[in-house]
Design an enzyme around this catalytic site. Structure first.
Site, mmCIF file in Angstrom:
data_model
loop_
_atom_site.group_PDB
_atom_site.id
_atom_site.type_symbol
_atom_site.label_atom_id
_atom_site.label_comp_id
_atom_site.label_asym_id
_atom_site.label_seq_id
_atom_site.Cartn_x
_atom_site.Cartn_y
_atom_site.Cartn_z
ATOM 1 N N SER A 136 -24.841 -38.172 -6.373
ATOM 2 C CA SER A 136 -24.910 -37.120 -7.384
ATOM 3 C C SER A 136 -23.510 -36.644 -7.762
ATOM 4 O O SER A 136 -22.735 -36.207 -6.908
ATOM 5 C CB SER A 136 -25.698 -35.921 -6.855
ATOM 6 O OG SER A 136 -25.507 -34.840 -7.740
ATOM 7 N N HIS A 148 -26.502 -40.363 -10.250
ATOM 8 C CA HIS A 148 -27.455 -39.250 -10.402
ATOM 9 C C HIS A 148 -26.722 -38.098 -11.084
ATOM 10 O O HIS A 148 -25.684 -37.631 -10.611
ATOM 11 C CB HIS A 148 -27.953 -38.840 -9.014
ATOM 12 C CG HIS A 148 -29.019 -37.800 -9.024
ATOM 13 N ND1 HIS A 148 -30.352 -38.093 -9.169
ATOM 14 C CD2 HIS A 148 -28.954 -36.441 -8.889
ATOM 15 C CE1 HIS A 148 -31.072 -36.987 -9.129
ATOM 16 N NE2 HIS A 148 -30.239 -35.960 -8.955
ATOM 17 N N ASP A 154 -27.096 -34.317 -12.436
ATOM 18 C CA ASP A 154 -27.892 -33.091 -12.316
ATOM 19 C C ASP A 154 -27.598 -32.152 -13.470
ATOM 20 O O ASP A 154 -26.509 -31.573 -13.560
ATOM 21 C CB ASP A 154 -27.542 -32.382 -10.998
ATOM 22 C CG ASP A 154 -28.121 -33.109 -9.800
ATOM 23 O OD1 ASP A 154 -29.344 -33.349 -9.793
ATOM 24 O OD2 ASP A 154 -27.349 -33.434 -8.876
ATOM 25 N N MET A 210 -28.381 -28.670 -15.234
ATOM 26 C CA MET A 210 -28.935 -27.350 -14.883
ATOM 27 C C MET A 210 -28.722 -26.384 -16.033
ATOM 28 O O MET A 210 -27.647 -26.363 -16.637
ATOM 29 C CB MET A 210 -28.210 -26.808 -13.654
ATOM 30 C CG MET A 210 -28.302 -27.726 -12.456
ATOM 31 S SD MET A 210 -27.395 -27.013 -11.079
ATOM 32 C CE MET A 210 -27.819 -28.162 -9.787
ATOM 33 N N HIS A 237 -31.351 -36.028 -13.937
ATOM 34 C CA HIS A 237 -32.303 -35.091 -13.319
ATOM 35 C C HIS A 237 -32.224 -33.778 -14.096
ATOM 36 O O HIS A 237 -31.264 -33.029 -13.970
ATOM 37 C CB HIS A 237 -31.909 -34.914 -11.841
ATOM 38 C CG HIS A 237 -32.753 -33.945 -11.089
ATOM 39 N ND1 HIS A 237 -32.427 -33.511 -9.822
ATOM 40 C CD2 HIS A 237 -33.924 -33.332 -11.400
ATOM 41 C CE1 HIS A 237 -33.357 -32.667 -9.395
ATOM 42 N NE2 HIS A 237 -34.272 -32.542 -10.345
ATOM 43 N N MET A 284 -32.997 -30.279 -14.637
ATOM 44 C CA MET A 284 -33.480 -29.019 -14.066
ATOM 45 C C MET A 284 -33.393 -27.972 -15.161
ATOM 46 O O MET A 284 -32.588 -27.037 -15.113
ATOM 47 C CB MET A 284 -32.626 -28.652 -12.847
ATOM 48 C CG MET A 284 -32.954 -29.511 -11.635
ATOM 49 S SD MET A 284 -31.689 -29.416 -10.364
ATOM 50 C CE MET A 284 -30.575 -30.663 -10.965
ATOM 51 N N MET A 298 -38.001 -33.216 -4.246
ATOM 52 C CA MET A 298 -36.867 -32.358 -3.872
ATOM 53 C C MET A 298 -37.030 -31.954 -2.406
ATOM 54 O O MET A 298 -38.089 -31.472 -2.003
ATOM 55 C CB MET A 298 -36.835 -31.084 -4.737
ATOM 56 C CG MET A 298 -36.547 -31.289 -6.193
ATOM 57 S SD MET A 298 -34.827 -31.505 -6.730
ATOM 58 C CE MET A 298 -33.794 -30.859 -5.504
ATOM 59 N N ASP A 353 -34.205 -36.043 -2.840
ATOM 60 C CA ASP A 353 -33.001 -35.384 -3.355
ATOM 61 C C ASP A 353 -32.799 -34.027 -2.701
ATOM 62 O O ASP A 353 -33.630 -33.121 -2.861
ATOM 63 C CB ASP A 353 -33.158 -35.223 -4.879
ATOM 64 C CG ASP A 353 -31.935 -34.624 -5.541
ATOM 65 O OD1 ASP A 353 -30.901 -34.451 -4.861
ATOM 66 O OD2 ASP A 353 -32.001 -34.341 -6.755
HETATM 67 C C1 DX5 Z 1 -29.840 -30.045 -6.302
HETATM 68 C C2 DX5 Z 1 -29.582 -31.347 -7.017
HETATM 69 C C3 DX5 Z 1 -29.160 -32.420 -6.099
HETATM 70 C C4 DX5 Z 1 -27.835 -32.162 -5.440
HETATM 71 C C5 DX5 Z 1 -27.807 -32.891 -4.136
HETATM 72 O O1 DX5 Z 1 -30.393 -29.128 -7.158
HETATM 73 O O2 DX5 Z 1 -30.740 -31.784 -7.698
HETATM 74 O O3 DX5 Z 1 -29.160 -33.687 -6.737
HETATM 75 O O4 DX5 Z 1 -26.749 -32.567 -6.238
HETATM 76 O O5 DX5 Z 1 -26.716 -32.438 -3.420
HETATM 77 P P1 DX5 Z 1 -26.657 -32.532 -1.822
HETATM 78 O O6 DX5 Z 1 -26.818 -33.984 -1.486
HETATM 79 O O7 DX5 Z 1 -25.314 -31.978 -1.518
HETATM 80 O O8 DX5 Z 1 -27.799 -31.697 -1.300
HETATM 81 ZN ZN ZN Z 2 -30.716 -33.970 -8.403
#
Ligand code: DX5
Ligand code: ZN
Length: 210
Positions: free
Chosen positions: A9, A34, A36, A38, A67, A69, A138, A176
């Site tokens: 990620s 990956h 993320d 947000m 991903h 979110m 998750m 994840d």
């Molecule tokens: C969390 C993300 C993850 C995050 C994982 O909301 O969706 O993908 O980047 O990070 P680690 O591996 O540090 O938990």
């Molecule tokens: Zn993620």
């Protein structure tokens, strides 16, 4: 596809040097990047969006596992596809029109995934599983990198593995959150196909030697 696969990620990368982060991901045996996304609403923080995805796109051939979110993911599917997403994973909790969004992703020739937060049971996915390319379990509450793995979530991976085998479904099972040298074995033993790792990957403590 030979599994398990690694999806580092970018959230834990040094944002000043995303080019070297991509190189590290490629050299670390990854099958996906990956990404993320947000929105500051579904989760507390705002990370990055389509302009960053399109800036990264020319610099690696690895598929982008995006991903989302974000609330109202249907409003942003097309623009993330234009930016270069290959897998688009939205949260089950953020829509009631799952089939419609999956259809749009497939019409564009891309892969569709659904993510579930730790408190969402696998049972809610019953009607949608046949249409999915990926299910993201998750193993922390989404929103931040570097959180502690929630051990009970591994049971959901086992359950998905069983359903997948019984019914011959093709989706990848992705895990994840909080995956590191101590917790990697638990998600692999449960039957994870794709391991997402942010902080452990970039700090060199994941122990991925497969
Ligand atoms: C969390 C993300 C993850 C995050 C994982 O909301 O969706 O993908 O980047 O990070 P680690 O591996 O540090 O938990
Ligand atoms: Zn993620």
């Amino acid at each position: 596809m030979k599994t398990p696969l690694l999806a580092p990620s970018l959230l834990s990368a040094d944002f000043l040097h995303l080019d070297s982060a991509l190189k590290r991901i490629e050299q670390g045996g990854a099958s996906f990047v990956h990404i993320d996304v947000m929105d500051g609403r579904f989760v507390p923080q705002i990370s990055y969006g389509q302009p960053v995805v399109s800036a990264l796109r020319p610099h690696t051939e690895l598929p982008f596992d995006v991903h989302l979110m974000i609330e109202q993911p249907e409003n942003h599917i097309d623009s993330f596809i234009r930016a270069g997403a290959d897998y688009l994973t939205f949260h089950w909790e953020n829509t009631v029109h799952h089939h419609r969004i999956i259809g749009r992703i497939h019409d564009a020739g891309k892969k569709a995934g659904i993510a579930v937060v730790p408190s969402t049971p696998i049972a809610v996915l019953e009607e949608i599983l046949p249409y999915l390319d990926l299910v993201l379990v998750m193993t922390v509450n989404p929103g931040f990198g570097g959180q502690a793995f929630i051990p009970g979530c591994a049971r959901k991976i086992t359950e998905l593995r069983r359903i997948k085998a019984e019914r011959g479904y093709g989706f990848l099972i992705s895990a994840d959150g909080g995956i590191n040298g101590q917790t990697l074995a638990a998600v692999l033993d449960a039957g994870t196909d794709v391991v997402v790792s942010g902080s452990a990957f970039f700090s060199g403590t994941l122990g991925w030697e497969l």
